[in-house]
Design a protein around this motif. Structure first.
Motif, PDB file in Angstrom:
ATOM      1  N   PHE A 180      13.187  -8.115   4.138  1.00  0.00           N
ATOM      2  CA  PHE A 180      13.768  -6.747   4.260  1.00  0.00           C
ATOM      3  C   PHE A 180      14.369  -6.271   3.085  1.00  0.00           C
ATOM      4  O   PHE A 180      14.149  -4.942   2.781  1.00  0.00           O
ATOM      5  N   ALA A 181      15.013  -6.998   2.350  1.00  0.00           N
ATOM      6  CA  ALA A 181      15.931  -6.469   1.223  1.00  0.00           C
ATOM      7  C   ALA A 181      14.947  -6.457   0.118  1.00  0.00           C
ATOM      8  O   ALA A 181      15.098  -5.575  -0.837  1.00  0.00           O
ATOM      9  N   GLU A 182      13.930  -6.676  -0.030  1.00  0.00           N
ATOM     10  CA  GLU A 182      12.930  -6.774  -1.160  1.00  0.00           C
ATOM     11  C   GLU A 182      11.784  -5.621  -1.121  1.00  0.00           C
ATOM     12  O   GLU A 182      11.409  -5.434   0.223  1.00  0.00           O
ATOM     13  N   PRO A 183      11.370  -5.042  -2.052  1.00  0.00           N
ATOM     14  CA  PRO A 183      10.370  -3.605  -2.148  1.00  0.00           C
ATOM     15  C   PRO A 183       9.147  -4.258  -1.675  1.00  0.00           C
ATOM     16  O   PRO A 183       8.175  -4.077  -2.526  1.00  0.00           O
ATOM     17  N   LYS A 184       8.689  -5.184  -0.702  1.00  0.00           N
ATOM     18  CA  LYS A 184       7.454  -5.382  -0.402  1.00  0.00           C
ATOM     19  C   LYS A 184       7.296  -5.382   1.040  1.00  0.00           C
ATOM     20  O   LYS A 184       8.308  -5.313   1.992  1.00  0.00           O
ATOM     21  N   PRO A 185       6.075  -5.551   1.605  1.00  0.00           N
ATOM     22  CA  PRO A 185       5.825  -5.527   3.050  1.00  0.00           C
ATOM     23  C   PRO A 185       6.648  -6.491   3.910  1.00  0.00           C
ATOM     24  O   PRO A 185       6.862  -7.787   3.334  1.00  0.00           O
ATOM     25  N   HIS A 186       6.944  -6.155   4.943  1.00  0.00           N
ATOM     26  CA  HIS A 186       7.869  -7.008   5.909  1.00  0.00           C
ATOM     27  C   HIS A 186       7.819  -6.602   7.377  1.00  0.00           C
ATOM     28  O   HIS A 186       7.282  -5.512   7.637  1.00  0.00           O
ATOM     29  N   LEU A 187       7.030  -7.770   7.915  1.00  0.00           N
ATOM     30  CA  LEU A 187       6.895  -7.927   9.335  1.00  0.00           C
ATOM     31  C   LEU A 187       7.763  -8.834  10.116  1.00  0.00           C
ATOM     32  O   LEU A 187       7.774 -10.157   9.608  1.00  0.00           O
ATOM     33  N   ALA A 188       8.412  -8.383  11.140  1.00  0.00           N
ATOM     34  CA  ALA A 188       9.262  -9.189  12.235  1.00  0.00           C
ATOM     35  C   ALA A 188       8.548  -9.102  13.340  1.00  0.00           C
ATOM     36  O   ALA A 188       8.210  -8.234  14.044  1.00  0.00           O
ATOM     37  N   LEU A 189       8.035 -10.323  13.996  1.00  0.00           N
ATOM     38  CA  LEU A 189       6.997 -10.432  15.043  1.00  0.00           C
ATOM     39  C   LEU A 189       7.554 -11.397  15.993  1.00  0.00           C
ATOM     40  O   LEU A 189       8.004 -12.720  15.616  1.00  0.00           O
ATOM     41  N   ARG A 190       8.120 -11.314  17.074  1.00  0.00           N
ATOM     42  CA  ARG A 190       8.490 -12.033  18.069  1.00  0.00           C
ATOM     43  C   ARG A 190       7.496 -12.013  19.149  1.00  0.00           C
ATOM     44  O   ARG A 190       6.957 -11.189  19.754  1.00  0.00           O
TER      45      ARG A 190
ATOM     46  N   ALA B  87      23.466  -0.884   2.429  1.00  0.00           N
ATOM     47  CA  ALA B  87      23.393   0.231   1.990  1.00  0.00           C
ATOM     48  C   ALA B  87      21.755   0.405   1.648  1.00  0.00           C
ATOM     49  O   ALA B  87      21.389   1.446   1.441  1.00  0.00           O
ATOM     50  N   GLU B  88      21.016  -0.526   2.080  1.00  0.00           N
ATOM     51  CA  GLU B  88      19.614  -0.747   1.984  1.00  0.00           C
ATOM     52  C   GLU B  88      18.785  -0.026   3.203  1.00  0.00           C
ATOM     53  O   GLU B  88      19.310  -0.383   4.473  1.00  0.00           O
ATOM     54  N   SER B  89      18.090   0.832   3.404  1.00  0.00           N
ATOM     55  CA  SER B  89      17.312   1.236   4.385  1.00  0.00           C
ATOM     56  C   SER B  89      15.829   1.489   4.225  1.00  0.00           C
ATOM     57  O   SER B  89      15.430   1.590   3.238  1.00  0.00           O
ATOM     58  N   ARG B  90      14.973   1.234   5.102  1.00  0.00           N
ATOM     59  CA  ARG B  90      13.669   1.320   4.881  1.00  0.00           C
ATOM     60  C   ARG B  90      13.081   2.040   6.188  1.00  0.00           C
ATOM     61  O   ARG B  90      13.482   1.861   7.342  1.00  0.00           O
ATOM     62  N   ALA B  91      11.955   2.769   5.901  1.00  0.00           N
ATOM     63  CA  ALA B  91      11.260   3.416   7.169  1.00  0.00           C
ATOM     64  C   ALA B  91      10.042   2.297   7.803  1.00  0.00           C
ATOM     65  O   ALA B  91       9.413   1.880   7.122  1.00  0.00           O
ATOM     66  N   CYS B  92      10.372   2.262   9.047  1.00  0.00           N
ATOM     67  CA  CYS B  92       9.309   1.256   9.597  1.00  0.00           C
ATOM     68  C   CYS B  92       8.885   1.654  10.997  1.00  0.00           C
ATOM     69  O   CYS B  92       9.015   2.865  11.112  1.00  0.00           O
ATOM     70  N   VAL B  93       7.926   0.794  11.665  1.00  0.00           N
ATOM     71  CA  VAL B  93       7.327   1.050  12.875  1.00  0.00           C
ATOM     72  C   VAL B  93       7.652   0.124  13.843  1.00  0.00           C
ATOM     73  O   VAL B  93       7.405  -1.257  13.641  1.00  0.00           O
ATOM     74  N   ALA B  94       8.610   0.390  14.866  1.00  0.00           N
ATOM     75  CA  ALA B  94       9.014  -0.632  15.731  1.00  0.00           C
ATOM     76  C   ALA B  94       7.710  -0.597  16.903  1.00  0.00           C
ATOM     77  O   ALA B  94       7.150   0.354  17.410  1.00  0.00           O
ATOM     78  N   PHE B  95       7.503  -1.921  17.511  1.00  0.00           N
ATOM     79  CA  PHE B  95       6.856  -1.817  18.551  1.00  0.00           C
ATOM     80  C   PHE B  95       7.366  -2.930  19.548  1.00  0.00           C
ATOM     81  O   PHE B  95       7.803  -3.863  19.329  1.00  0.00           O
ATOM     82  N   ARG B  96       6.553  -2.887  20.909  1.00  0.00           N
ATOM     83  CA  ARG B  96       6.822  -3.904  21.756  1.00  0.00           C
ATOM     84  C   ARG B  96       5.760  -3.713  22.804  1.00  0.00           C
ATOM     85  O   ARG B  96       5.207  -2.633  23.215  1.00  0.00           O
TER      86      ARG B  96
END
Length: 361
Positions: A180-190, A246-255
């Motif tokens: 999440f902290a790095e400027p690359k794609p990030h996917l969290a999947l449960r 201080a780091e923030s990113r625009a994401c799409v949450a889903f469930r």
């Protein structure tokens, strides 16, 4: 005789309390006459003047106080607006949490009644709710059950965490692609499997805030949930802004919507460098595949969902559940024996040509 005694008792009571009731009625008439003689108009006018004077004094004090403290008027109004926004947000979160707690309490109260109405001779059905932390056991060295390969995620292997319930009926796999902290794609999947995988009475935003807090993140902003279609059914999605310090990113949450499904998923997708959209998220979900170690029911679910996969969202390698029907048996293999093989080879060899006879001189 009883009616005569009752009438006599009532008459005796009236003779005893009659003078007191007469004095109370006379006192009430006096008070009513005095209240009717009071003119309320001057009192109301005086009260309005005093309220107006107090409001003017507050406005003058509030106008000059920021200047005396060295604060500009615009900054003071911004501070007031920020405090009002924080108060409204706290009230909203408190109301949502109270609503969820009331729903859980109502569910627990209605549980005995549900068990009473069950048909005789049937096995009692356990009601699944959101599992607490003490209901799970971490798996030290989990075996990968799911696999996800997509160009957006790169070639790095995801971080895998897994846990199972105390009774062994449920399992959760947490896959994390990128950082999440790095400027690359990030996917969290449960990914949840088993009985009651999609159960839960929490609203979308409360469940999202809870799951983000478990990973050290905070939800700054969010939109209203909107459904999208995937090969595994509909998903609830919302545009959110996640923050870690201080780091923030625009994401799409889903469930997966709450229900009785035995396979559910949740998480968020943060694309880079541009914000991710729902179509990209839907294609990522369609690329999900089984890696191994899944039971017969889960393999059948993935096999049936192959027909609903979007065109162009197939994984780079063939799916293990797309070529064979999990409920069908494999075709019998044709075996060769050592006794018949040489005869067949000998039969296939070309016959020698006869040589012409040589003439005698």
């Amino acid at each position: 005789m009883r009616s005569i005694d009752a009438v006599s008792m009532v008459q005796a009571g009236l003779r005893r309390f009659g003078p007191g009731l007469a004095r109370a009625a006379a006192f009430g008439r006096i008070i009513g006459a005095r209240l009717a003689a009071i003119d309320l108009v001057p009192f109301l006018i005086t009260s309005a003047d005093r309220i107006e004077t107090g409001a003017r004094w507050c406005m003058r004090t509030g106008r000059h106080l920021p200047a005396r403290l060295g604060i500009t008027g615009a900054f003071a109004w911004r501070c007031a607006a920020a405090l009002a926004g924080i108060g409204l947000t706290a009230a909203l979160v408190t109301g949502l949490a109270a609503k969820d707690e009331d729903q859980l309490q109502l569910a627990s109260l209605t549980l005995p009644a549900t068990n009473v109405t069950e048909q005789p001779g049937t096995s009692p059905r356990r009601v699944r709710t959101a599992a607490m932390a003490e209901d799970w056991v971490a798996i030290p060295r989990p075996t990968a059950v799911f696999n996800l390969e997509a160009p957006e995620l790169g070639r790095e292997a995801p971080l895998l965490e897994a846990r199972r319930s105390q009774d062994g009926d449920r399992r959760e796999d947490l896959l994390s692609f990128g950082s999440f902290a790095e400027p690359k794609p990030h996917l969290a999947l449960r990914l949840a499997t088993g009985e009651g995988a999609a159960a839960g009475a929490r609203s979308f935003m409360v469940a999202l805030a809870t799951e983000a807090a478990l990973r050290g993140l905070a939800v700054e902003r969010s939109s209203a949930p909107a459904p999208i279609e995937t090969r595994f059914g509909p998903l609830e999605t919302a545009d959110i802004v996640l923050a870690a310090g201080a780091e923030s990113r625009a994401c799409v949450a889903f469930r997966t919507p709450p229900g009785e499904a035995r396979f559910a998923m949740s998480g968020w997708w943060c694309a880079a460098p541009r914000p991710g959209d729902r179509r990209q998220l839907s294609c990522l979900i369609d690329r999900l595949d089984l890696a191994g170690g899944a039971d017969q029911e889960l393999r059948g679910l993935f096999a049936r969902s192959e027909l609903k996969r979007q065109a162009g969202c197939a994984p780079s390698r063939p799916s293990r559940t797309s070529s064979l029907d999990m409920d069908a048996s494999a075709p019998a293999l044709r075996m060769k024996t050592a006794g018949t093989e040489p005869a067949r080879i000998a039969a296939e060899l070309p016959k020698p040509r006869p040589r012409p006879a040589r003439r005698q001189p």
